[in-house]
Design an enzyme around this catalytic site. Structure first.
Site, PDB file in Angstrom:
ATOM      1  N   GLU A 122       0.712  -1.400  -0.035  1.00 35.36           N
ATOM      2  CA  GLU A 122      -0.168   0.001   0.093  1.00 35.36           C
ATOM      3  C   GLU A 122       0.789   1.280  -0.100  1.00 35.36           C
ATOM      4  O   GLU A 122       0.429   2.481  -0.128  1.00 35.36           O
ATOM      5  CB  GLU A 122      -0.986   0.039   1.400  1.00 35.36           C
ATOM      6  CG  GLU A 122      -2.017  -0.859   1.059  1.00 35.36           C
ATOM      7  CD  GLU A 122      -3.221  -0.204   1.729  1.00 35.36           C
ATOM      8  OE1 GLU A 122      -3.428   0.791   2.031  1.00 35.36           O
ATOM      9  OE2 GLU A 122      -4.180  -1.024   1.730  1.00 35.36           O
ATOM     10  N   TYR A 162      -2.687   4.234   7.144  1.00 37.00           N
ATOM     11  CA  TYR A 162      -2.032   3.068   7.253  1.00 37.00           C
ATOM     12  C   TYR A 162      -0.656   3.015   6.274  1.00 37.00           C
ATOM     13  O   TYR A 162       0.434   2.700   6.703  1.00 37.00           O
ATOM     14  CB  TYR A 162      -3.022   1.633   6.830  1.00 37.00           C
ATOM     15  CG  TYR A 162      -2.027   0.334   6.548  1.00 37.00           C
ATOM     16  CD1 TYR A 162      -1.499  -0.123   7.641  1.00 37.00           C
ATOM     17  CD2 TYR A 162      -2.098  -0.221   5.454  1.00 37.00           C
ATOM     18  CE1 TYR A 162      -0.950  -1.500   7.586  1.00 37.00           C
ATOM     19  CE2 TYR A 162      -1.590  -1.367   5.317  1.00 37.00           C
ATOM     20  CZ  TYR A 162      -0.901  -1.966   6.137  1.00 37.00           C
ATOM     21  OH  TYR A 162      -0.245  -3.054   6.063  1.00 37.00           O
TER      22      TYR A 162
END
Ligand code: UDP
Length: 358
Positions: A122, A162
């Site tokens: 990510e 995140y």
């Protein structure tokens, strides 16, 4: 090094439990495994070369520092790595994934220990295509560890906390390596799946990752929900292949992993989530279906309905795995059908055993 002593933090999770099992099988490692839970390690807890300690790294006691001191290598898997939590608990996600992990990095620096830090794919964020308003399907753009820029969404889409926490931790590791000589290796996993991943939402409260949701549909008949139509892509890697690469990184032949970042992924196994839903149905029908099993419908749902406000998806993430191939001689062996079959078998076996016991 003979019988290297490994401190494995987050050993009770999906990746940690599979890695612990392989380290014990190989026989040459001594493993201290730390986690808040031991359920996924249950059948290994009495192994002679495993020392499991139930411990929450957030408890801030000296014992963690001492454990780092007593080991040759630290492998840090401690994370909240489930997209629904990025939306519901963004502060906890930041605290654990950055602040608490940084304390582990600081201990490694203090005692001059090598650390393998698990990060995430990510950190790459979104594709250039999505920013330019183009169709990502027409612009395949593999993410390279050392050259690809990272594109995050706006602050109000707090899902990105995140990715940002992990990216900042990576940047701190790089700076520590540069200025203070810390020896680190960063791993960026691309959608590992396999036995012991997540849980079925009909059996346990929570919002797991997509494979478990679809599996729940196949076993309990709940609809298979395609978030925003399931148009986004993921490339799945079977956990055994991923662990095989991790072992090579742990062994670090000739120091090839020192201060390096590695993608671990299988670009050939790329599917849209919609394709994944249909493939899972097909594999279930061909390999596992029994009379009386449900036949779930596939429906579309908005991301806001599914996750709440603050979600934004990663549209496409293709790993460039040239580095793992050239430096480590690693190739994943499982194609997408086989990845689905083996992961599905884990859920089906458990479910049939429960049905039999009932
Ligand atoms: N998703 C979906 N249905 C579900 C759960 C997730 O369509 O029941 C989508 C989600 O929006 C994303 C993809 O599946 O596009 C993968 O999500 P997952 O939760 O597995 O984790 P990620 O790969 O984003 O880390």
């Amino acid at each position: 090094m003979k019988n290297p002593k490994i401190l494995l933090l987050g050993a009770g999770g999906f990746i940690g439990a599979n890695l612990t099992e392989r380290l014990l099988q190989d026989g040459k490692y001594e493993v201290t495994a730390i986690d808040i839970e031991s359920e996924k390690l249950e059948d290994r807890l009495d192994h002679a070369k495993l020392n499991f300690k139930q411990h929450d790294i957030r408890s801030r006691c000296d014992s963690l520092d001492n454990m780092v001191k007593d080991h040759d290598l630290v492998v840090d898997l401690v994370a909240m790595a489930n997209p629904s939590l990025y939306v519901t608990n963004p502060i906890d996600v930041f605290d654990l994934n950055f602040t608490e992990n940084l304390r582990i990095v600081d201990s490694c620096l203090k005692y001059n220990k090598r650390i393998i830090q698990f990060s995430t794919c990510e950190v790459y964020g979104k594709t250039v295509a999505s920013v330019l308003g183009k169709d990502p399907a027409e612009m395949p753009f593999p993410f390279n560890e050392d050259t690809t820029p990272m594109i995050m969404g706006p602050i109000k889409n707090h899902r990105w906390i995140y990715a940002c926490a992990k990216q900042l931790l990576e940047r701190v590791l790089h700076a520590y390596g540069l200025e203070k000589g810390l020896n680190y290796t960063i791993i960026r996993p691309f959608n590992f799946i396999g036995p012991r991943i997540d849980f079925l939402p009909s059996e346990k409260a929570g919002n797991p990752r997509v494979f478990s949701h679809f599996m729940n549909g196949l076993l309990y008949g709940t609809p298979m929900q395609l978030v925003d139509g399931g148009i986004n892509y993921r490339a799945y890697t079977y956990i055994d292949d991923a662990v095989d690469c991790m072992i090579r990184i742990i062994d670090n032949p000739g120091g090839v992993c020192d201060r390096e970042i590695f993608n671990i992924g299988t670009p050939e196994n790329e599917v849209t989530i919609k394709e994944l839903a249909h493939m899972m149905k097909k594999v279930f029908d061909e390999d596992f279906r029994q009379p009386g099993d449900p036949d779930p419908e596939i429906v579309s749902v908005s991301s806001e309905e599914f996750y709440g406000k603050g979600y934004e998806d990663c549209d496409r993430r293709i790993p460039d795995v040239t580095k793992a191939r050239t430096k480590l001689g690693w190739h994943s062996k499982h194609d997408i059908r086989s990845v689905i079959h083996h992961t599905m078998k884990y859920f089906v076996d458990q479910h049939r055993a429960k049905q039999k016991a009932a």
